[in-house]
Design a protein around this motif. Sequence first.
Motif, PDB file in Angstrom:
ATOM      1  N   SER A  16       0.831  -1.210   0.000  1.00  0.00           N
ATOM      2  CA  SER A  16       0.000   0.000   0.000  1.00  0.00           C
ATOM      3  C   SER A  16       0.858   1.250   0.000  1.00  0.00           C
ATOM      4  O   SER A  16       0.599   2.188  -0.757  1.00  0.00           O
ATOM      5  CB  SER A  16      -0.930   0.006   1.220  1.00  0.00           C
ATOM      6  N   GLN A  17       1.883   1.251   0.841  1.00  0.00           N
ATOM      7  CA  GLN A  17       2.766   2.422   0.904  1.00  0.00           C
ATOM      8  C   GLN A  17       3.426   2.673  -0.452  1.00  0.00           C
ATOM      9  O   GLN A  17       3.478   3.804  -0.922  1.00  0.00           O
ATOM     10  CB  GLN A  17       3.836   2.212   1.976  1.00  0.00           C
ATOM     11  N   ARG A  18       3.900   1.617  -1.086  1.00  0.00           N
ATOM     12  CA  ARG A  18       4.582   1.777  -2.373  1.00  0.00           C
ATOM     13  C   ARG A  18       3.617   2.223  -3.464  1.00  0.00           C
ATOM     14  O   ARG A  18       3.931   3.110  -4.257  1.00  0.00           O
ATOM     15  CB  ARG A  18       5.262   0.464  -2.761  1.00  0.00           C
ATOM     16  N   LEU A  19       2.424   1.608  -3.518  1.00  0.00           N
ATOM     17  CA  LEU A  19       1.475   1.963  -4.565  1.00  0.00           C
ATOM     18  C   LEU A  19       0.887   3.354  -4.355  1.00  0.00           C
ATOM     19  O   LEU A  19       0.610   4.063  -5.321  1.00  0.00           O
ATOM     20  CB  LEU A  19       0.360   0.923  -4.648  1.00  0.00           C
ATOM     21  N   ASP A  20       0.703   3.743  -3.108  1.00  0.00           N
ATOM     22  CA  ASP A  20       0.128   5.055  -2.809  1.00  0.00           C
ATOM     23  C   ASP A  20       1.151   6.180  -2.913  1.00  0.00           C
ATOM     24  O   ASP A  20       0.777   7.338  -3.072  1.00  0.00           O
ATOM     25  CB  ASP A  20      -0.498   5.065  -1.407  1.00  0.00           C
ATOM     26  N   ASN A  21       2.433   5.845  -2.809  1.00  0.00           N
ATOM     27  CA  ASN A  21       3.513   6.841  -2.874  1.00  0.00           C
ATOM     28  C   ASN A  21       4.645   6.300  -3.734  1.00  0.00           C
ATOM     29  O   ASN A  21       5.690   5.921  -3.207  1.00  0.00           O
ATOM     30  CB  ASN A  21       4.051   7.142  -1.463  1.00  0.00           C
ATOM     31  N   PRO A  22       4.453   6.260  -5.035  1.00  0.00           N
ATOM     32  CA  PRO A  22       5.493   5.687  -5.910  1.00  0.00           C
ATOM     33  C   PRO A  22       6.834   6.393  -5.709  1.00  0.00           C
ATOM     34  O   PRO A  22       6.898   7.609  -5.599  1.00  0.00           O
ATOM     35  CB  PRO A  22       4.967   5.926  -7.319  1.00  0.00           C
ATOM     36  N   SER A  23       7.878   5.595  -5.637  1.00  0.00           N
ATOM     37  CA  SER A  23       9.219   6.132  -5.419  1.00  0.00           C
ATOM     38  C   SER A  23       9.701   6.872  -6.654  1.00  0.00           C
ATOM     39  O   SER A  23       9.579   6.388  -7.767  1.00  0.00           O
ATOM     40  CB  SER A  23      10.166   4.986  -5.092  1.00  0.00           C
ATOM     41  N   LYS A  24      10.257   8.023  -6.433  1.00  0.00           N
ATOM     42  CA  LYS A  24      10.805   8.817  -7.530  1.00  0.00           C
ATOM     43  C   LYS A  24      12.326   8.682  -7.586  1.00  0.00           C
ATOM     44  O   LYS A  24      12.974   9.248  -8.434  1.00  0.00           O
ATOM     45  CB  LYS A  24      10.449  10.301  -7.330  1.00  0.00           C
ATOM     46  N   ASP A  25      12.904   7.929  -6.625  1.00  0.00           N
ATOM     47  CA  ASP A  25      14.358   7.852  -6.537  1.00  0.00           C
ATOM     48  C   ASP A  25      14.966   6.687  -7.312  1.00  0.00           C
ATOM     49  O   ASP A  25      16.159   6.442  -7.229  1.00  0.00           O
ATOM     50  CB  ASP A  25      14.792   7.782  -5.083  1.00  0.00           C
ATOM     51  N   GLY A  26      14.158   5.967  -8.078  1.00  0.00           N
ATOM     52  CA  GLY A  26      14.676   4.858  -8.861  1.00  0.00           C
ATOM     53  C   GLY A  26      15.047   3.645  -8.030  1.00  0.00           C
ATOM     54  O   GLY A  26      15.838   2.820  -8.462  1.00  0.00           O
ATOM     55  N   ARG A  27      14.478   3.535  -6.839  1.00  0.00           N
ATOM     56  CA  ARG A  27      14.781   2.414  -5.946  1.00  0.00           C
ATOM     57  C   ARG A  27      14.423   1.088  -6.621  1.00  0.00           C
ATOM     58  O   ARG A  27      13.335   0.923  -7.150  1.00  0.00           O
ATOM     59  CB  ARG A  27      13.980   2.590  -4.661  1.00  0.00           C
ATOM     60  N   VAL A  28      15.381   0.161  -6.592  1.00  0.00           N
ATOM     61  CA  VAL A  28      15.144  -1.160  -7.158  1.00  0.00           C
ATOM     62  C   VAL A  28      15.338  -2.183  -6.045  1.00  0.00           C
ATOM     63  O   VAL A  28      16.458  -2.477  -5.652  1.00  0.00           O
ATOM     64  CB  VAL A  28      16.100  -1.455  -8.335  1.00  0.00           C
ATOM     65  N   ASP A  29      14.227  -2.688  -5.520  1.00  0.00           N
ATOM     66  CA  ASP A  29      14.261  -3.713  -4.495  1.00  0.00           C
ATOM     67  C   ASP A  29      13.315  -4.831  -4.918  1.00  0.00           C
ATOM     68  O   ASP A  29      12.799  -4.831  -6.039  1.00  0.00           O
ATOM     69  CB  ASP A  29      13.901  -3.133  -3.125  1.00  0.00           C
ATOM     70  N   LEU A  30      13.099  -5.788  -4.052  1.00  0.00           N
ATOM     71  CA  LEU A  30      12.259  -6.926  -4.403  1.00  0.00           C
ATOM     72  C   LEU A  30      10.844  -6.487  -4.759  1.00  0.00           C
ATOM     73  O   LEU A  30      10.261  -6.977  -5.722  1.00  0.00           O
ATOM     74  CB  LEU A  30      12.232  -7.938  -3.250  1.00  0.00           C
ATOM     75  N   LEU A  31      10.294  -5.547  -4.016  1.00  0.00           N
ATOM     76  CA  LEU A  31       8.943  -5.082  -4.308  1.00  0.00           C
ATOM     77  C   LEU A  31       8.890  -4.373  -5.661  1.00  0.00           C
ATOM     78  O   LEU A  31       7.929  -4.540  -6.420  1.00  0.00           O
ATOM     79  CB  LEU A  31       8.427  -4.177  -3.188  1.00  0.00           C
ATOM     80  N   ALA A  32       9.910  -3.609  -5.991  1.00  0.00           N
ATOM     81  CA  ALA A  32       9.958  -2.960  -7.308  1.00  0.00           C
ATOM     82  C   ALA A  32       9.966  -4.013  -8.422  1.00  0.00           C
ATOM     83  O   ALA A  32       9.290  -3.850  -9.448  1.00  0.00           O
ATOM     84  CB  ALA A  32      11.187  -2.061  -7.412  1.00  0.00           C
ATOM     85  N   ARG A  33      10.693  -5.094  -8.207  1.00  0.00           N
ATOM     86  CA  ARG A  33      10.736  -6.173  -9.206  1.00  0.00           C
ATOM     87  C   ARG A  33       9.378  -6.858  -9.324  1.00  0.00           C
ATOM     88  O   ARG A  33       8.937  -7.190 -10.423  1.00  0.00           O
ATOM     89  CB  ARG A  33      11.807  -7.201  -8.860  1.00  0.00           C
ATOM     90  N   LEU A  34       8.703  -7.054  -8.186  1.00  0.00           N
ATOM     91  CA  LEU A  34       7.360  -7.642  -8.233  1.00  0.00           C
ATOM     92  C   LEU A  34       6.399  -6.732  -8.990  1.00  0.00           C
ATOM     93  O   LEU A  34       5.527  -7.206  -9.714  1.00  0.00           O
ATOM     94  CB  LEU A  34       6.838  -7.909  -6.823  1.00  0.00           C
ATOM     95  N   GLN A  35       6.574  -5.431  -8.842  1.00  0.00           N
ATOM     96  CA  GLN A  35       5.708  -4.483  -9.543  1.00  0.00           C
ATOM     97  C   GLN A  35       5.898  -4.553 -11.055  1.00  0.00           C
ATOM     98  O   GLN A  35       5.017  -4.153 -11.809  1.00  0.00           O
ATOM     99  CB  GLN A  35       5.978  -3.051  -9.058  1.00  0.00           C
ATOM    100  N   GLU A  36       7.024  -5.073 -11.491  1.00  0.00           N
ATOM    101  CA  GLU A  36       7.262  -5.226 -12.930  1.00  0.00           C
ATOM    102  C   GLU A  36       6.533  -6.447 -13.494  1.00  0.00           C
ATOM    103  O   GLU A  36       6.430  -6.595 -14.709  1.00  0.00           O
ATOM    104  CB  GLU A  36       8.765  -5.364 -13.196  1.00  0.00           C
ATOM    105  N   GLY A  37       6.043  -7.307 -12.606  1.00  0.00           N
ATOM    106  CA  GLY A  37       5.366  -8.526 -13.027  1.00  0.00           C
ATOM    107  C   GLY A  37       4.084  -8.247 -13.798  1.00  0.00           C
ATOM    108  O   GLY A  37       3.446  -7.211 -13.648  1.00  0.00           O
ATOM    109  N   ARG A  38       3.710  -9.184 -14.625  1.00  0.00           N
ATOM    110  CA  ARG A  38       2.509  -9.060 -15.453  1.00  0.00           C
ATOM    111  C   ARG A  38       1.666 -10.316 -15.273  1.00  0.00           C
ATOM    112  O   ARG A  38       2.179 -11.403 -15.022  1.00  0.00           O
ATOM    113  CB  ARG A  38       2.874  -8.927 -16.930  1.00  0.00           C
ATOM    114  N   ASP A  39       0.363 -10.157 -15.457  1.00  0.00           N
ATOM    115  CA  ASP A  39      -0.538 -11.306 -15.383  1.00  0.00           C
ATOM    116  C   ASP A  39      -0.594 -11.997 -16.743  1.00  0.00           C
ATOM    117  O   ASP A  39       0.144 -11.643 -17.666  1.00  0.00           O
ATOM    118  CB  ASP A  39      -1.923 -10.891 -14.871  1.00  0.00           C
ATOM    119  N   GLU A  40      -1.479 -12.985 -16.871  1.00  0.00           N
ATOM    120  CA  GLU A  40      -1.582 -13.761 -18.108  1.00  0.00           C
ATOM    121  C   GLU A  40      -1.931 -12.905 -19.321  1.00  0.00           C
ATOM    122  O   GLU A  40      -1.605 -13.228 -20.452  1.00  0.00           O
ATOM    123  CB  GLU A  40      -2.649 -14.863 -17.973  1.00  0.00           C
TER     124      GLU A  40
END
Length: 110
Positions: A16-40
């Motif tokens: 919720s924190q990440r989706l409600d306040n998207p990082s502008k600093d280019g942070r690349v962590d596990l959650l950022a990688r999950l956000q790159e995921g796509r559904d079928e």
Amino acid sequence: MKAIENLAGIAVARVSQRLDNPSKDGRVDLLARLQEGRDEAGQPLGRQELTAEALTQLIAGSDTTSNTSCAILYWCLKNPQVVEKLRKELDEAIPDGVDVPDFEMVKDLP
């Protein structure tokens, strides 16, 4: 069950924190990688699916951390010279009267 509820709470809060306040600093962590995921259908994962994936990673990570910590402790205790070396190093790095050292005190220990 309580531990799983606590982990679920962490996953919900962080997603919720990440989706409600998207990082502008280019942070690349596990959650950022999950956000790159796509559904079928090639669409970004929704909040619920993203939270479920984050929870899965938390559970898997806590189990790995627990097992690794136990293994390290076991092998240290099987080798008393290692424990003595660790004790000496910690005694030199942590001032008297400090019960819980902060990261700065121990981050560069060999």
